[in-house]
Design a protein around this motif. Structure first.
Motif, PDB file in Angstrom:
ATOM      1  N   GLN A  20       9.796   7.443   1.626  1.00  0.00           N
ATOM      2  CA  GLN A  20       9.338   8.349   0.926  1.00  0.00           C
ATOM      3  C   GLN A  20       8.219   7.219   0.201  1.00  0.00           C
ATOM      4  OE1 GLN A  20      10.390   8.295  -3.545  1.00  0.00           O
ATOM      5  NE2 GLN A  20       8.791  10.309  -4.261  1.00  0.00           N
ATOM      6  N   VAL A  29       4.164   6.793  -2.207  1.00  0.00           N
ATOM      7  CA  VAL A  29       3.330   7.272  -3.285  1.00  0.00           C
ATOM      8  C   VAL A  29       2.578   6.116  -3.416  1.00  0.00           C
ATOM      9  CG1 VAL A  29       3.196   7.993  -5.118  1.00  0.00           C
ATOM     10  CG2 VAL A  29       5.012   8.522  -3.978  1.00  0.00           C
ATOM     11  N   LEU A  88      -1.379   5.750  -5.589  1.00  0.00           N
ATOM     12  CA  LEU A  88      -2.069   6.189  -7.078  1.00  0.00           C
ATOM     13  C   LEU A  88      -2.763   5.164  -6.522  1.00  0.00           C
ATOM     14  CD1 LEU A  88       1.001   5.779  -8.846  1.00  0.00           C
ATOM     15  CD2 LEU A  88       0.197   8.115  -8.237  1.00  0.00           C
ATOM     16  N   TYR A 148       3.960   2.893  -3.135  1.00  0.00           N
ATOM     17  CA  TYR A 148       5.265   2.238  -3.712  1.00  0.00           C
ATOM     18  C   TYR A 148       5.975   2.864  -2.262  1.00  0.00           C
ATOM     19  CZ  TYR A 148       6.750   6.688  -6.197  1.00  0.00           C
ATOM     20  OH  TYR A 148       6.853   7.208  -6.340  1.00  0.00           O
ATOM     21  N   ASN A 187       1.133  11.040   0.244  1.00  0.00           N
ATOM     22  CA  ASN A 187      -0.075  12.479  -0.582  1.00  0.00           C
ATOM     23  C   ASN A 187      -1.639  11.344  -0.094  1.00  0.00           C
ATOM     24  OD1 ASN A 187       0.782   9.771  -2.250  1.00  0.00           O
ATOM     25  ND2 ASN A 187      -0.855  10.968  -3.902  1.00  0.00           N
ATOM     26  N   PRO A 192      -3.955  11.660 -14.122  1.00  0.00           N
ATOM     27  CA  PRO A 192      -3.566  10.755 -12.974  1.00  0.00           C
ATOM     28  C   PRO A 192      -2.653  10.296 -12.553  1.00  0.00           C
ATOM     29  CG  PRO A 192      -5.352  10.778 -14.824  1.00  0.00           C
ATOM     30  CD  PRO A 192      -4.137  11.124 -15.395  1.00  0.00           C
ATOM     31  N   LEU A 193      -1.921   9.426 -13.158  1.00  0.00           N
ATOM     32  CA  LEU A 193      -0.859   8.589 -12.352  1.00  0.00           C
ATOM     33  C   LEU A 193       0.202   9.649 -12.781  1.00  0.00           C
ATOM     34  CD1 LEU A 193      -1.094   5.487 -13.940  1.00  0.00           C
ATOM     35  CD2 LEU A 193      -1.845   6.422 -11.306  1.00  0.00           C
ATOM     36  N   PRO A 248       0.825  12.691  -8.513  1.00  0.00           N
ATOM     37  CA  PRO A 248       1.965  13.208  -7.020  1.00  0.00           C
ATOM     38  C   PRO A 248       2.786  14.497  -7.479  1.00  0.00           C
ATOM     39  CG  PRO A 248       2.007  10.517  -7.776  1.00  0.00           C
ATOM     40  CD  PRO A 248       1.511  11.833  -8.610  1.00  0.00           C
ATOM     41  N   HIS A 257       8.077   9.538 -10.633  1.00  0.00           N
ATOM     42  CA  HIS A 257       7.405  10.853  -9.919  1.00  0.00           C
ATOM     43  C   HIS A 257       9.659  11.326  -9.383  1.00  0.00           C
ATOM     44  CE1 HIS A 257       3.960   8.498  -9.153  1.00  0.00           C
ATOM     45  NE2 HIS A 257       3.979   9.606  -9.942  1.00  0.00           N
ATOM     46  N   PHE A 268      10.221  15.355  -8.820  1.00  0.00           N
ATOM     47  CA  PHE A 268      10.573  16.327  -7.530  1.00  0.00           C
ATOM     48  C   PHE A 268      11.957  16.731  -8.042  1.00  0.00           C
ATOM     49  CE2 PHE A 268       7.578  12.403  -5.751  1.00  0.00           C
ATOM     50  CZ  PHE A 268       7.009  13.173  -5.545  1.00  0.00           C
TER      51      PHE A 268
END
Lengths: 337, 526
Positions: free
Chosen positions: A148, A150, A152, A162, A244, B155-156, B159, B427, B431
């Motif tokens: 994974q 990600v 931000l 991360y 993302n 905004p954080l 994902p 996150h 998920f």
């Protein structure tokens, strides 16, 4: 090899996580001792990244140790993208203290305090430094056993990424491109093309299969995505997973575009009405509305929030500007009290 | 006829803190202080304005955690006890200060206020002050808007789109449950916006939201009227931008009104000043000195030698500041109207807790300001965003920029070395929640309970308050523990569900402790 070790970071194990917490506590203790107003800095060791003629971002200098950084801090920061290692992962206490002293100097030179935050903090202020109850503290998983990545948006100039890759995935990759490989983050600038394979990219070597980084960038509005994978000595890259996509916020007034207008009724129906060209008169109107100081900040890309800037002078300027505008109709002087 | 509008927006929020497992829990005082110093005094002000026939408009967010705490029987009971204790202390204070006139009049003020607030809480609203706010909403004086379900900084959380969507959906449901109708507006947690978020808001019937000044000015097309008219996003939701000038005058502790030397000092409190044996029954049961809320000194200046607080002088200064605020808004509106050629709207948002809690005289100032604007002039008219949109339905279309109202304007406060570790876990939990919602669309009774509790734990862990407190560096242990606690419970349930082995005792205990959103449906994460 020693230099590379200084870049190594992140929450690759519970041990490191607890180490981080411990260091933060020490830093807090130091801060309380010196000044309450000092805020944590985000900057520690850096890897400078340069943009070449093709638009690719490439490391200019792989690593700077904390000590080197501390020594060169007085020189003007170079205008490049930077990879930032959080200071809380310093291995030597002496280095950490050096960095913290820098922060204090920075804080003292920045005379303003973020007032809104201070007021918001008062909601949680009971007059004691720490809560009394010993609620049980649970540990969180050190990894989730998955591939994974990600990314931000932290600000128009900072991103936080991360990642985690599993040992199995790494073994599989090694079997494809050989043992002499390095774990690599590949950032794609997909501003112009949504396909990363056709986009400029730059690589950053990392050392942990589970970790995180801050990346400093010089180009707001950039669209980014990230692969983590293995790269061998021939430069072949084997991606393991893709993150993302993010787009950094802009920092300057948008380019003039058509002014579109819409009516939304009380029932929520939308009716698109006229479309006008954005003219110089519109820009002049905005300049008048904002006042010359704010407008100037906006054009220069230095306008963010009202907080953290000394606005006393600005408001005086607004007042005098308004007085000039109103002087023909109203001679009344007005002041703050 | 008014030449422009002023929209006051008060954002009332506290994180969900409720610990039935402890007899006396320090952090529950955040809520008690908010009740005594801000929420009940505000209700009292609205009541007096209506009583005196003052036609006012105000927009106020009551966040789902706050609504949930205000309506929770345990917290109501604990607040009643807390208030009784305070009244007992203020009775003693009348005796202790009887020989000092200036302290005594302050003690009398506290004693009178606290007894009156008790009457409002116990008698008038039968312990549920949400009904008070609802009353003024139904009179169309107050536009009550919602926020994220647990104030997650969207905004954080982006994902996981399901996490963002659930923050909005559950907030709207909670709002409707307690206030009887769907919210038309939202205060985005920390004013945090990102491009495309308005599409989600639109799906839940939200008509307007707010962004910080730069969020509007840096929209994808230059805003013709700056922040003095809203923008519509492509989905037709209106974005209102914060006015810098009116914000600064009130927000700033040093340059703004709250820093005036005559006002009451926030930090000097009898919880720390008085003899331990005297104050012991009114501080924490473990003997830890905390603020009581009874303070007798004025800000005075940058000195430790504080002057006694003079309530009459402070009220006089609040009156002057209210006049000054009105005068400046009149000038601002006249100026803007002249150059815009249409009525500007000045949006002035503040944390509700600024009034009364941080700035003790803030509620009085607000009261005076509203009265003056409503009765003493015709240049500026108080308005709500919805009323503005009804009068001015035609607006420019543009997408606001990603932004927040935090320090430096983006996500720096909630994502830095003090708190960035939480996002990997938040996150991942989002998920997993979506994964289970897809796997078990028709769960049986017990599994539904477990999945719903997982959703509660996830939401509670997402509160931006924890990252904010970690960033501040004080009281961080509680914020860290709360984040870990909710994620631990979440992961335990996940593991049990995957192994078909639910611990029903643990589930029941967790439901008892973390009881927010009793009607939650985990399927919103699908």
């Amino acid at each position: 090899m020693r230099k590379k070790k200084t870049v190594k970071k992140s929450f690759s194990s519970k041990k490191q996580l607890s180490k981080k917490t411990g260091l933060i506590k020490k830093a807090e203790a130091l801060r309380k001792k010196t000044t309450k107003k000092v805020k944590t800095s985000k900057i520690a060791a850096k890897t400078l990244i340069r943009k070449n003629k093709n638009g690719d971002l490439k490391p200019k200098k792989t690593v700077k140790t904390k000590k080197q950084f501390a020594l060169s801090k007085s020189t003007k920061e170079k205008k490049h993208s930077k990879l930032i290692k959080p200071k809380s992962f310093s291995k030597k206490k002496t280095n950490k203290v050096t960095l913290f002293e820098e922060l204090i100097i920075e804080a003292k030179t920045d005379s303003t305090v973020h007032e809104q935050s201070r007021i918001e903090e008062s909601k949680f202020d009971l007059g004691i430094p720490e809560n009394a109850k010993a609620m049980p503290e649970h540990e969180l998983p050190s990894s989730y056993n998955k591939d994974q990545a990600v990314i931000l948006t932290v600000s128009p100039h900072f991103v936080f990424a991360y990642w985690e890759v599993t040992n199995n995935s790494m073994h599989e990759a090694v079997s494809k491109i050989g043992y002499n490989t390095k774990l690599t983050l590949r950032f794609y600038d997909i501003t112009l093309s949504s396909n990363p394979d056709h986009s400029p990219h730059w690589d950053i070597e990392v050392f942990d299969r589970l970790g995180n980084w801050y990346l400093k960038l010089d180009y707001p509005e950039q669209k980014l995505t990230l692969d983590i994978g293995l790269k061998n000595e021939f430069g072949n890259f084997y991606p393991l997973t893709r993150s993302n996509t993010i787009k950094l916020p802009r920092t300057t007034l948008a380019d003039p575009g058509p002014l579109k207008w819409m009516i939304v009724t009380d029932l929520g129906d939308k009716i698109t009405t006229d479309i006008e060209d954005y003219t110089d008169a519109d820009l002049e109107l905005l300049r008048k509305i904002l006042g010359p100081h704010f407008f100037d900040l906006l054009i220069k890309g230095k306008f963010s929030t009202i907080e953290g800037s000394n606005l006393e002078a600005v408001f005086q300027e607004i007042s005098s500007f308004r007085l000039r505008q109103d002087s023909s109709s109203s001679p009344t002087m007005w002041s703050n009290h | 006829m008014a030449q422009g509008y002023l929209a006051f927006v008060l954002h009332a929020h506290l994180p969900y803190v409720r610990h039935p497992e402890y007899e006396d829990f320090l952090e529950e005082r955040w809520f008690f202080e908010g009740m005594t110093e801000t929420y009940i005094p505000l209700l009292n002000t609205f009541e007096s304005l209506v009583h005196d026939g003052v036609d006012f408009r105000l927009t106020m967010s009551l966040t789902p955690p706050l609504l949930s705490m205000m309506t929770d029987p345990l917290l109501q009971e604990r607040y009643a006890k807390h208030l009784n204790k305070l009244i007992e202390l203020s009775d003693k204070e009348l005796f202790r200060t009887k020989d000092n006139h200036i302290f005594h009049q302050t003690a009398q003020m506290y004693n009178h206020n606290l007894k009156y607030y008790k009457w409002i809480f116990e008698e008038k609203y039968q312990r549920n002050i949400v009904n008070g706010f609802r009353k003024f909403m139904e009179m169309e004086k107050l536009e009550i808007i919602t926020c994220g379900a647990t104030h997650g900084f969207l905004p954080l959380l982006k994902p996981s789109q399901e996490a963002v969507r659930s923050q909005i959906q559950i907030a709207c449901e909670c709002h409707e449950k307690h206030l009887g109708k769907r919210p038309k507006g939202i205060w985005l947690p920390e004013c945090g916006y990102y491009a495309g978020l308005s599409d989600i808001l639109s799906n839940y019937g939200i008509r307007f939201f707010f962004v910080d000044t730069h969020g509007l000015l840096l929209a994808d097309t230059p805003p013709k009227y700056g922040v003095y008219a809203p923008l519509y996003t492509a989905s037709g939701v209106a974005a209102f931008g914060r006015d810098q000038e009116s914000s600064k005058q009130v927000w700033s502790a040093e340059e703004g009104y709250p820093g005036d030397p005559a006002y009451r000092d926030f930090y000097r409190d009898i919880g720390f000043d008085l003899d331990f044996e005297y104050i012991k029954p009114y501080i924490h049961c473990d003997g830890i000195r905390v603020m009581t809320g009874l303070k007798y000194h004025a800000i005075t200046g940058k000195t430790e030698n504080k002057k006694p607080y003079d309530i009459h002088l402070a009220q006089h200064v609040a009156d002057m500041h209210a006049s000054n605020f009105m005068f400046n808004r009149q000038k601002q509106v006249e100026h803007l109207r002249g150059i815009m050629g249409k009525p500007p709207i000045i949006v002035a948002p503040y944390d509700a807790e600024l009034f009364g809690h941080w700035w003790f005289e803030g509620v009085t100032w607000l009261n005076y300001t509203i009265r003056k604007i409503s009765c003493d002039q015709n240049t500026v008219q108080l308005i709500t965003p919805l009323e503005y949109l009804s009068k001015h339905p035609k607006n420019q279309v543009a997408e606001p920029s990603e932004s927040s109202w935090g320090h430096k304007g983006y996500a720096e406060v909630w994502c830095n070395q003090t708190n960035d570790w939480i996002y990997r876990h938040l996150h991942e939990a989002s998920f997993k929640m979506t994964e289970l919602a897809h796997t078990y669309p028709h769960a049986d009774h017990n599994l539904t309970r477990a999945l719903n509790q997982m959703a509660r734990e996830l939401l509670l862990a997402q509160a931006s308050d924890w990252a904010f407190i970690m960033n501040n560096g004080t009281m961080t242990a509680y914020a860290v523990k709360r984040t870990k606690d909710h994620l631990y419970k979440f992961n335990k349930f996940y593991s049990e569900i995957k192994n078909y082995n639910l611990d029903m005792n643990f589930l029941a205990e967790t439901e008892w402790k973390d009881n927010i959103f009793p009607d939650i449906n985990y399927r919103c994460y699908a």
